[in-house]
Design an enzyme around this catalytic site. Structure first.
Site, PDB file in Angstrom:
ATOM      1  N   ARG A  68       2.718  25.102  25.544  1.00 32.79           N
ATOM      2  CA  ARG A  68       3.324  23.939  26.185  1.00 32.79           C
ATOM      3  C   ARG A  68       3.231  22.796  25.182  1.00 32.79           C
ATOM      4  NH1 ARG A  68       1.879  19.662  28.897  1.00 32.79           N
ATOM      5  NH2 ARG A  68       3.092  19.124  30.736  1.00 32.79           N
ATOM      6  N   HIS A 120      -9.050  28.564  24.946  1.00 32.78           N
ATOM      7  CA  HIS A 120      -8.241  29.028  23.814  1.00 32.78           C
ATOM      8  C   HIS A 120      -8.635  30.440  23.407  1.00 32.78           C
ATOM      9  CE1 HIS A 120      -8.528  24.589  23.280  1.00 32.78           C
ATOM     10  NE2 HIS A 120      -7.218  24.739  23.219  1.00 32.78           N
ATOM     11  N   THR A 133      -3.057  26.100  15.240  1.00 33.02           N
ATOM     12  CA  THR A 133      -3.834  25.085  15.953  1.00 33.02           C
ATOM     13  C   THR A 133      -4.243  23.935  15.038  1.00 33.02           C
ATOM     14  OG1 THR A 133      -5.761  24.672  17.346  1.00 33.02           O
ATOM     15  CG2 THR A 133      -6.035  26.324  15.641  1.00 33.02           C
ATOM     16  N   ARG A 134      -4.425  22.761  15.655  1.00 29.54           N
ATOM     17  CA  ARG A 134      -4.947  21.594  14.933  1.00 29.54           C
ATOM     18  C   ARG A 134      -6.128  21.001  15.692  1.00 29.54           C
ATOM     19  NH1 ARG A 134      -1.686  18.058  18.330  1.00 29.54           N
ATOM     20  NH2 ARG A 134      -3.079  16.333  17.940  1.00 29.54           N
ATOM     21  N   HIS A 160     -11.854  26.011  22.277  1.00 32.81           N
ATOM     22  CA  HIS A 160     -12.857  26.128  23.335  1.00 32.81           C
ATOM     23  C   HIS A 160     -12.627  27.462  24.052  1.00 32.81           C
ATOM     24  CE1 HIS A 160     -13.990  22.099  22.357  1.00 32.81           C
ATOM     25  NE2 HIS A 160     -12.755  21.672  22.525  1.00 32.81           N
TER      26      HIS A 160
END
Ligand code: PPS
Length: 568
Positions: free
Chosen positions: A288, A202, A194-195, A199
């Site tokens: 996605r 996730h 992740t970058r 929340h």
């Protein structure tokens, strides 16, 4: 060859004794000062994160990687990891020579035996690796406008890891993570790349992914380089730490990855898979539009939403890691819980807040509901992003000499000072040339240096909550874009084109410079004998012909109000 998870991965470091000797000897070598991106690449080369690479790519490896995602020996490797240098530096190097690679403070991190030197076809690299030679892609922009024009390749001898002073306890080499998993008996580990801040959606999806794969979870955020404009990693890590408490104890861990992302979508996903395998993971979540770079210059997506998943799936066996599809999670209001979008009952009310909407709410100080994020995360984000009217920003005027930039900038300065609240600094072309750039002339190189200095000061002012007003000619679009990126890391960048025509500027000729330029007494004069790239998408364009200065400054102020940067 795939290295089993329970054995260490090869690193490129020499022993402690050899490193002491090598560091002394390396003092005499020609040195290359690594860029921040090259430091990230070198760290992952040395610690085995980029296994099987043994150094920066040779020309033969580069060619096959660019062409079909493989090293010359056939091993899958989708990303060119190259040492780009200036022509001047490359000219002074003999093939077979060792060079020292230093960090930005001059510390020698490694030596490299230069086996290859070549001038790459950057347009081809952009097209093949990133799918388009379009500078709207951050890595293509980097390739053309930041990377040196010559590549050096050769094996690396690692002397020491780059220093990190932040979150030391959260940084692990591939072998440290492998050892950790071994110690805890974790055999199946699903990585989440992740970058962005995490929340509730996730947290739900990662938890579910781990449950489905019957695996432990590794939150593996990138803290090296991400997409320009992303939330800085200091803020993100504080957010991740808050979310970590929400998982059942002992199922989940977090480690920071000092990777310089390229935002290359499908190829990047495969690359991420190889990196995670090297870190001892068995599964990876691919979502996605994984590592998507945003829109191209025609306003369309660079890659299809599921291209990354397709390419990953195609190469899954070779990568040695299993893909876990990202389930798009949505909040179902009637049930007060998150569900995978494809499981939601017909007619149910689904709530969602997009990234853009979140930024708007932060900017405007609006409510961010509990169902969307954790209060601790929202609090961190609010600390980092106070409402816009309290943030620093930069107003960047650009236009011909004599267009009226300085006059409007001065009027704006006074109006902002009258309003009060934030410190305001004017970086006028002439003032900067006197105080910061007195040794510079008007060649492209000198103008760029001048503008980069202005950009640097403006970004520092913006970072610290002030207002910077800049008023140079700034004739080159690429340089203005670079300044925009520097500033936007900390606050808004408002480009104002003072669109007075060259004919009108010459007619006014307030300083008598146009007459001198026409007579050939001043060379490289913008608009007469030197180029000016008209801004394509400035936040504002102001006409000055037959318009009062006060009105022009007022137009800028209205724009600032409209953007929420000053209170109306
Ligand atoms: S740049 O291109 O952005 O670095 O230029 P800048 O720092 O704004 O400096 C422009 C001022 O320098 C004077 N001057 C020239 N301008 C353009 N071309 C040439 N060759 C040149 N030589 C001197 C000119 O007075 C500019 O001032 P402004 O305020 O723009 O009229």
């Amino acid at each position: 060859m795939q290295i089993p998870n329970h054995v260490p991965i090869p690193e490129l470091y020499v022993s402690y004794e050899s490193s002491l000797k090598l560091r002394k000897e390396a003092g005499d070598l020609q040195s290359w000062d690594l860029s921040p991106r090259q430091i990230c690449d070198l760290e992952l080369l040395m610690n085995g994160g980029f296994n099987p690479l043994k150094g920066f790519l040779s020309e033969a490896d580069y060619d096959t990687v660019v062409e079909d995602m493989r090293l010359a020996d056939g091993a899958l490797w989708p990303m060119p990891i190259t040492l780009d240098v200036s022509e001047g530096f490359a000219d002074g190097i003999e093939l077979g020579q060792d060079i020292a690679l230093r960090d930005q403070e001059g510390v020698i991190l490694a030596t490299m035996t230069v086996t290859d030197r070549w001038t790459p076809d950057k347009a081809r690299e952009a097209q093949k690796v990133f799918g388009a030679d379009d500078s709207a892609h951050p890595a293509v922009n980097y390739l053309h406008n930041k990377a040196g024009s010559v590549y050096l390749g050769g094996p690396i001898t690692g002397i020491q890891q780059p220093n990190h002073y932040d979150f030391k306890m959260r940084r692990d080499t591939p072998n440290e993570l492998r050892a950790y998993f071994r110690k805890l008996g974790w055999r199946r580990i699903v990585a989440f790349q992740t970058r962005n801040p995490l929340h509730r959606a996730h947290q739900e999806l990662t938890f579910r992914a781990a449950k489905e794969a019957q695996a432990n979870l590794l939150i593996h955020p990138v803290v090296g380089m991400t997409k320009p404009g992303d939330v800085d990693h200091f803020t993100r890590v504080r957010c991740y730490e808050a979310v970590l408490d929400k998982y059942p104890a002992a199922t989940t861990t977090m480690s920071l990855l000092n990777l310089a992302m390229r935002m290359a979508g499908p190829r990047e996903a495969v690359w991420h898979g190889l990196i995670r395998r090297n870190h001892g993971c068995t599964h990876m979540i691919v979502g996605r539009d994984h590592a998507g770079p945003g829109k191209n210059s025609a306003g369309e997506d660079f890659y299809g939403a599921y291209d990354a998943q397709d390419l990953f799936r195609e190469h899954q066996d070779e990568i040695g890691i299993e893909m876990v599809d990202f389930k798009h999670m949505v909040y179902v209001q009637d049930r007060a819980e998150y569900q995978a979008a494809d499981e939601v009952a017909k007619g149910a009310t689904v709530l969602n807040i997009s990234g853009t909407e979140l930024r708007r709410r932060l900017r405007e100080g609006l409510e961010i509901p509990e169902w969307f994020s954790f209060p601790e995360v929202v609090e961190e984000l609010r600390r980092r992003y106070p409402p816009r009217a309290q943030q620093g920003f930069t107003v960047f005027f650009t236009g011909f000499s004599g267009s009226g930039k300085s006059t409007i900038a001065n009027a704006l300065l006074v109006k902002l000072m009258e309003m009060g609240g934030r410190p305001v600094t004017l970086l006028d072309g002439d003032i900067v040339r006197k105080n910061l750039s007195s040794e510079l002339g008007f060649s492209k190189e000198h103008r760029d240096l001048n503008i980069r200095r202005i950009g640097y000061v403006a970004s520092e002012i913006t970072k610290n909550g002030g207002i910077a007003i800049c008023a140079p000619i700034a004739p080159y679009a690429t340089t203005r874009r670079a300044v925009r990126e520097d500033v936007e890391a900390f606050g808004a960048f408002v480009e104002v084109h003072v669109a007075t025509s060259i004919e009108e500027c010459e007619r006014r000729d307030r300083k008598g410079l146009y007459a001198l330029a026409r007579a050939g007494k001043i060379k490289e004069f913008t608009g007469i004998s030197d180029p000016y790239d008209v801004p394509e998408n400035p936040e504002l364009s102001v006409e000055t012909e037959n318009v009062e200065v006060d009105h022009c400054a007022h137009q800028v102020l209205l724009k600032l109000e409209q953007m929420g940067l000053v209170a109306g």
